[in-house]
Design a protein around this motif. Structure first.
Motif, short mmCIF file in Angstrom:
data_model
loop_
_atom_site.label_atom_id
_atom_site.label_comp_id
_atom_site.label_asym_id
_atom_site.label_seq_id
_atom_site.Cartn_x
_atom_site.Cartn_y
_atom_site.Cartn_z
N ALA A 1 17.85 30.63 -15.63
CA ALA A 1 16.72 29.98 -16.30
C ALA A 1 16.68 28.46 -16.15
O ALA A 1 15.59 27.91 -15.99
CB ALA A 1 16.69 30.37 -17.78
N PRO A 2 17.79 27.74 -16.17
CA PRO A 2 17.70 26.29 -16.01
C PRO A 2 17.06 25.85 -14.68
O PRO A 2 16.54 24.75 -14.58
CB PRO A 2 19.15 25.82 -16.10
CG PRO A 2 19.82 26.86 -16.91
CD PRO A 2 19.15 28.14 -16.54
N LEU A 3 17.08 26.72 -13.68
CA LEU A 3 16.46 26.37 -12.40
C LEU A 3 14.94 26.26 -12.48
O LEU A 3 14.31 25.72 -11.58
CB LEU A 3 16.83 27.40 -11.32
CG LEU A 3 18.30 27.44 -10.93
CD1 LEU A 3 18.54 28.55 -9.92
CD2 LEU A 3 18.74 26.10 -10.36
N ILE A 4 14.36 26.75 -13.58
CA ILE A 4 12.91 26.65 -13.74
C ILE A 4 12.48 25.18 -13.86
O ILE A 4 11.33 24.84 -13.63
CB ILE A 4 12.41 27.48 -14.94
CG1 ILE A 4 10.91 27.75 -14.85
CG2 ILE A 4 12.72 26.81 -16.25
CD1 ILE A 4 10.49 28.61 -13.71
N ALA A 5 13.43 24.31 -14.18
CA ALA A 5 13.13 22.88 -14.26
C ALA A 5 12.60 22.35 -12.93
O ALA A 5 11.81 21.41 -12.91
CB ALA A 5 14.36 22.10 -14.68
N PHE A 6 13.01 22.96 -11.83
CA PHE A 6 12.53 22.53 -10.51
C PHE A 6 11.14 23.09 -10.19
O PHE A 6 10.50 22.62 -9.26
CB PHE A 6 13.52 22.95 -9.41
CG PHE A 6 14.85 22.31 -9.56
CD1 PHE A 6 15.02 20.96 -9.26
CD2 PHE A 6 15.94 23.03 -10.00
CE1 PHE A 6 16.26 20.35 -9.39
CE2 PHE A 6 17.19 22.43 -10.15
CZ PHE A 6 17.34 21.09 -9.84
N ARG A 7 10.72 24.12 -10.92
CA ARG A 7 9.42 24.76 -10.71
C ARG A 7 9.20 25.07 -9.23
O ARG A 7 8.17 24.74 -8.66
CB ARG A 7 8.29 23.93 -11.25
CG ARG A 7 8.41 23.65 -12.71
CD ARG A 7 7.05 23.56 -13.37
NE ARG A 7 7.17 23.21 -14.76
CZ ARG A 7 7.41 24.07 -15.74
NH1 ARG A 7 7.53 25.33 -15.48
NH2 ARG A 7 7.51 23.67 -16.99
N SER A 8 10.19 25.66 -8.62
CA SER A 8 10.16 25.88 -7.19
C SER A 8 10.49 27.33 -6.85
O SER A 8 11.66 27.74 -6.90
CB SER A 8 11.17 24.95 -6.51
OG SER A 8 11.23 25.23 -5.13
#
Length: 159
Positions: free
Chosen positions: A68-75
């Motif tokens: 889930a923290p990877l959603i910060a990149f919105r990629s």
């Protein structure tokens, strides 16, 4: 000159990851694949970060909680590349397990490389993001660490 099995397997892993990352990202842009599987996966990650139904996701999809923290990149391409790298990384513990049993670097490297060209792995990369593709690599790593008697690492990967 001494054969370096790890170097060959790592080179195969890098080549596999690069090709399938390119393939899945190109497919994403060509077909604009933001709906269905990949879109739902990203929407779930967003909900987790926002704290919506966190207990439900912890029970049903702990992997999405970890990612889930990877959603910060919105990629979406980042997630597709991560999927390709993750699938390809399974060759590394396969090499370790083969070395443990076969004791031959060349045969072990060939076995690990055969994993990378095993055709049933292709749909995991050719289609959108799925939870199932994230199973094999930690399982293989857990088996490798178990054989090496590193039980804490083995338990962590199996868990």
């Amino acid at each position: 000159m001494r054969f370096r099995g790890w170097a060959v397997v790592v080179a195969g892993f890098v080549a596999y990851s690069a090709y399938w990352s390119w393939f899945s990202i190109t497919r994403y842009y060509d077909l604009f694949a933001t709906y269905w599987d990949l879109g739902i996966f990203m929407a779930n990650m967003q909900r987790i970060v926002q704290g919506q139904s966190l207990s439900l996701y912890l029970l049903n999809s702990p992997l999405q909680v970890l990612l889930a923290p990877l959603i910060a990149f919105r990629s979406a391409p980042l997630l597709l590349a991560l999927q390709s790298v993750w699938i390809g990384a399974g060759a590394l513990p396969i090499y370790g397990v083969a070395r443990h049993y076969v004791k031959d670097e060349v045969a072990s490297a060939l076995l690990a490389l055969s994993y990378l060209i095993y055709f049933p792995l292709a749909p995991g990369n050719a289609f959108d993001l799925h939870n199932q593709v994230f199973f094999a690599t930690p399982f293989l790593a857990g088996a490798y660490f178990y054989l090496e008697r590193r039980l804490k690492a083995s338990f962590a990967f199996f868990a």
